[in-house]
Design an enzyme around this catalytic site. Structure first.
Site, PDB file in Angstrom:
ATOM      1  N   GLN A 101       0.848  -1.201   0.000  1.00  0.00           N
ATOM      2  CA  GLN A 101       0.000   0.000   0.000  1.00  0.00           C
ATOM      3  C   GLN A 101       0.882   1.249   0.000  1.00  0.00           C
ATOM      4  O   GLN A 101       0.393   2.363  -0.101  1.00  0.00           O
ATOM      5  CB  GLN A 101      -0.912   0.005   1.239  1.00  0.00           C
ATOM      6  CG  GLN A 101      -1.842  -1.192   1.335  1.00  0.00           C
ATOM      7  CD  GLN A 101      -2.588  -1.219   2.657  1.00  0.00           C
ATOM      8  OE1 GLN A 101      -3.666  -0.631   2.801  1.00  0.00           O
ATOM      9  NE2 GLN A 101      -1.997  -1.879   3.620  1.00  0.00           N
ATOM     10  N   ASN A 102       2.190   1.020   0.131  1.00  0.00           N
ATOM     11  CA  ASN A 102       3.123   2.139   0.266  1.00  0.00           C
ATOM     12  C   ASN A 102       3.523   2.679  -1.104  1.00  0.00           C
ATOM     13  O   ASN A 102       3.619   1.931  -2.081  1.00  0.00           O
ATOM     14  CB  ASN A 102       4.376   1.693   1.035  1.00  0.00           C
ATOM     15  CG  ASN A 102       4.031   1.205   2.436  1.00  0.00           C
ATOM     16  OD1 ASN A 102       2.970   1.550   2.956  1.00  0.00           O
ATOM     17  ND2 ASN A 102       4.892   0.393   3.024  1.00  0.00           N
ATOM     18  N   HIS A 119      -1.358   1.286  -4.409  1.00  0.00           N
ATOM     19  CA  HIS A 119      -1.742   2.693  -4.165  1.00  0.00           C
ATOM     20  C   HIS A 119      -0.837   3.677  -4.890  1.00  0.00           C
ATOM     21  O   HIS A 119      -0.885   4.873  -4.634  1.00  0.00           O
ATOM     22  CB  HIS A 119      -1.751   2.987  -2.649  1.00  0.00           C
ATOM     23  CG  HIS A 119      -2.872   2.298  -1.934  1.00  0.00           C
ATOM     24  ND1 HIS A 119      -2.978   2.274  -0.568  1.00  0.00           N
ATOM     25  CD2 HIS A 119      -3.934   1.603  -2.415  1.00  0.00           C
ATOM     26  CE1 HIS A 119      -4.074   1.580  -0.224  1.00  0.00           C
ATOM     27  NE2 HIS A 119      -4.658   1.159  -1.326  1.00  0.00           N
TER      28      HIS A 119
HETATM   29  N1  APR Z   1       6.548  -1.845  12.531  1.00  0.00           N
HETATM   30  C1  APR Z   1       5.418  -2.444  12.057  1.00  0.00           C
HETATM   31  N2  APR Z   1       4.196  -1.860  12.082  1.00  0.00           N
HETATM   32  C2  APR Z   1       4.121  -0.627  12.625  1.00  0.00           C
HETATM   33  C3  APR Z   1       5.245   0.060  13.137  1.00  0.00           C
HETATM   34  C4  APR Z   1       6.497  -0.604  13.077  1.00  0.00           C
HETATM   35  N3  APR Z   1       7.610  -0.032  13.558  1.00  0.00           N
HETATM   36  N4  APR Z   1       4.817   1.273  13.608  1.00  0.00           N
HETATM   37  C5  APR Z   1       3.498   1.333  13.379  1.00  0.00           C
HETATM   38  N5  APR Z   1       3.070   0.194  12.811  1.00  0.00           N
HETATM   39  C6  APR Z   1       1.712  -0.181  12.390  1.00  0.00           C
HETATM   40  C7  APR Z   1       0.611   0.464  13.176  1.00  0.00           C
HETATM   41  O1  APR Z   1       0.332  -0.257  14.369  1.00  0.00           O
HETATM   42  C8  APR Z   1      -0.550   0.382  12.186  1.00  0.00           C
HETATM   43  O2  APR Z   1      -1.206  -0.866  12.277  1.00  0.00           O
HETATM   44  O3  APR Z   1       1.537   0.269  11.069  1.00  0.00           O
HETATM   45  C9  APR Z   1       0.155   0.488  10.838  1.00  0.00           C
HETATM   46  C10 APR Z   1      -0.001   1.839  10.172  1.00  0.00           C
HETATM   47  O4  APR Z   1      -1.351   1.996   9.834  1.00  0.00           O
HETATM   48  P1  APR Z   1      -1.764   3.242   8.913  1.00  0.00           P
HETATM   49  O5  APR Z   1      -1.073   4.473   9.393  1.00  0.00           O
HETATM   50  O6  APR Z   1      -3.253   3.236   8.813  1.00  0.00           O
HETATM   51  O7  APR Z   1      -1.127   2.909   7.496  1.00  0.00           O
HETATM   52  P2  APR Z   1      -1.682   1.906   6.405  1.00  0.00           P
HETATM   53  O8  APR Z   1      -2.409   0.775   7.028  1.00  0.00           O
HETATM   54  O9  APR Z   1      -0.572   1.605   5.484  1.00  0.00           O
HETATM   55  O10 APR Z   1      -2.751   2.819   5.618  1.00  0.00           O
HETATM   56  C11 APR Z   1      -3.364   2.240   4.499  1.00  0.00           C
HETATM   57  O11 APR Z   1      -4.436   4.327   4.011  1.00  0.00           O
HETATM   58  O12 APR Z   1      -4.238   6.601   3.964  1.00  0.00           O
HETATM   59  C12 APR Z   1      -4.260   5.477   3.178  1.00  0.00           C
HETATM   60  O13 APR Z   1      -3.245   5.246   1.082  1.00  0.00           O
HETATM   61  C13 APR Z   1      -2.968   5.328   2.443  1.00  0.00           C
HETATM   62  O14 APR Z   1      -1.830   3.278   1.888  1.00  0.00           O
HETATM   63  C14 APR Z   1      -2.414   4.002   2.948  1.00  0.00           C
HETATM   64  C15 APR Z   1      -3.647   3.297   3.484  1.00  0.00           C
END
Ligand code: APR
Length: 243
Positions: A101-102, A119
């Site tokens: 998703q990154n 994404h």
């Molecule tokens: N190692 C692993 N996981 C981690 C760490 C770490 N050091 N730090 C935080 N996390 C976890 C958090 O607990 C959370 O579950 O990473 C996750 C981040 O969640 P989000 O910020 O919601 O990111 P993501 O899930 O990738 O978002 C999905 O949302 O805004 C849209 O397009 C954007 O691709 C993104 C999508």
């Protein structure tokens, strides 16, 4: 996985164990990139509606372009971490497809070759007129910068309300996984999170310091940061398969 399935869909022979990994912003956090929904996350400082929707781009294109110009500069200044490198190592032993998703390129820079950016990608831009008119971009995109077809350039990023990229392939990969690994995602966004619900994988593993499977059964949980949990998981997969 049925090895023939690999040849049919992907044009390459899969190893007897096909590993599929879904990653989110959490895997890049220890490289220095913010996540979205953690306390200091990106969506704390910006409103999605202002920088990541088709309407925002139509009404305030400079604001959206500046947001992604800033993130492009950030990604260029960070490096892959131990979790990215561990997944790349895994891919030298087993067919490992990363669905991310990154929008950063840290998986590729760590050496992963099979990466699907559902994404979008921060170092790609495209025509606002023709989705296929894409190009590499390392610097900023400004209003007035045109694609080869003469239309305004935009970031090759999937805004909210837009359809994720290569979605059919992502579903086929999830449906053909023997091992399905989920790393660093809050599972807040669909359809990406729905991949967990369609995979028949024998082993399903989540790596996240604050795991939240939202009630999904059958997952092994490694409640660690990615740079601890992913290298350990890869060692486990490589040793258990060789014994
Ligand atoms: N190692 C692993 N996981 C981690 C760490 C770490 N050091 N730090 C935080 N996390 C976890 C958090 O607990 C959370 O579950 O990473 C996750 C981040 O969640 P989000 O910020 O919601 O990111 P993501 O899930 O990738 O978002 C999905 O949302 O805004 C849209 O397009 C954007 O691709 C993104 C999508």
């Amino acid at each position: 996985m049925l090895v023939e399935l690999c040849d049919e869909y992907f044009g390459y022979a899969c190893t007897p164990m096909h590993i599929v990994v879904l990653t989110g912003a959490g895997i890049s956090r220890e490289s220095g990139l913010k996540t979205f929904r953690d306390d200091d996350g990106l969506w704390e400082g910006y409103s999605i509606e202002e920088v990541c929707t088709p309407r925002a781009f139509a009404e305030h294109p400079e604001r959206v372009l500046d947001f992604y110009n800033f993130r492009r500069k950030e990604v260029a200044q960070v490096e892959p971490n131990a979790a990215h490198f561990a997944l790349a190592e895994l891919g030298t032993h087993y067919t490992t497809n990363v669905i991310t998703q990154n929008i950063d390129d840290l998986h590729e820079r760590a050496g992963s070759h099979r990466v699907l950016h559902i994404h979008g990608e921060i170092f790609k831009a495209r025509s606002t007129f023709d989705f296929e008119e894409q190009q590499e971009i390392r610097g900023d995109i400004h209003l007035g910068d045109l694609a080869a077809d003469g239309h305004q350039l935009r970031p090759h990023i999937c805004f909210f309300e837009e359809t994720p990229y290569d979605w059919d392939k992502a579903m086929i990969l999830a449906e053909s996984a023997d091992v399905f690994i989920v790393i660093g995602t809050s599972l807040s966004v669909y359809p990406a999170a729905g991949l967990l619900d369609i995979t028949p994988a024998k082993r399903k593993i989540l790596v996240d310091p604050k795991p939240n499977l939202r009630g999904r059964p059958g997952f092994e949980v490694i409640a660690e940061p990615a740079t601890i949990g992913v290298p350990r998981l890869v060692r486990d997969l490589l040793t258990s398969a060789s014994s």
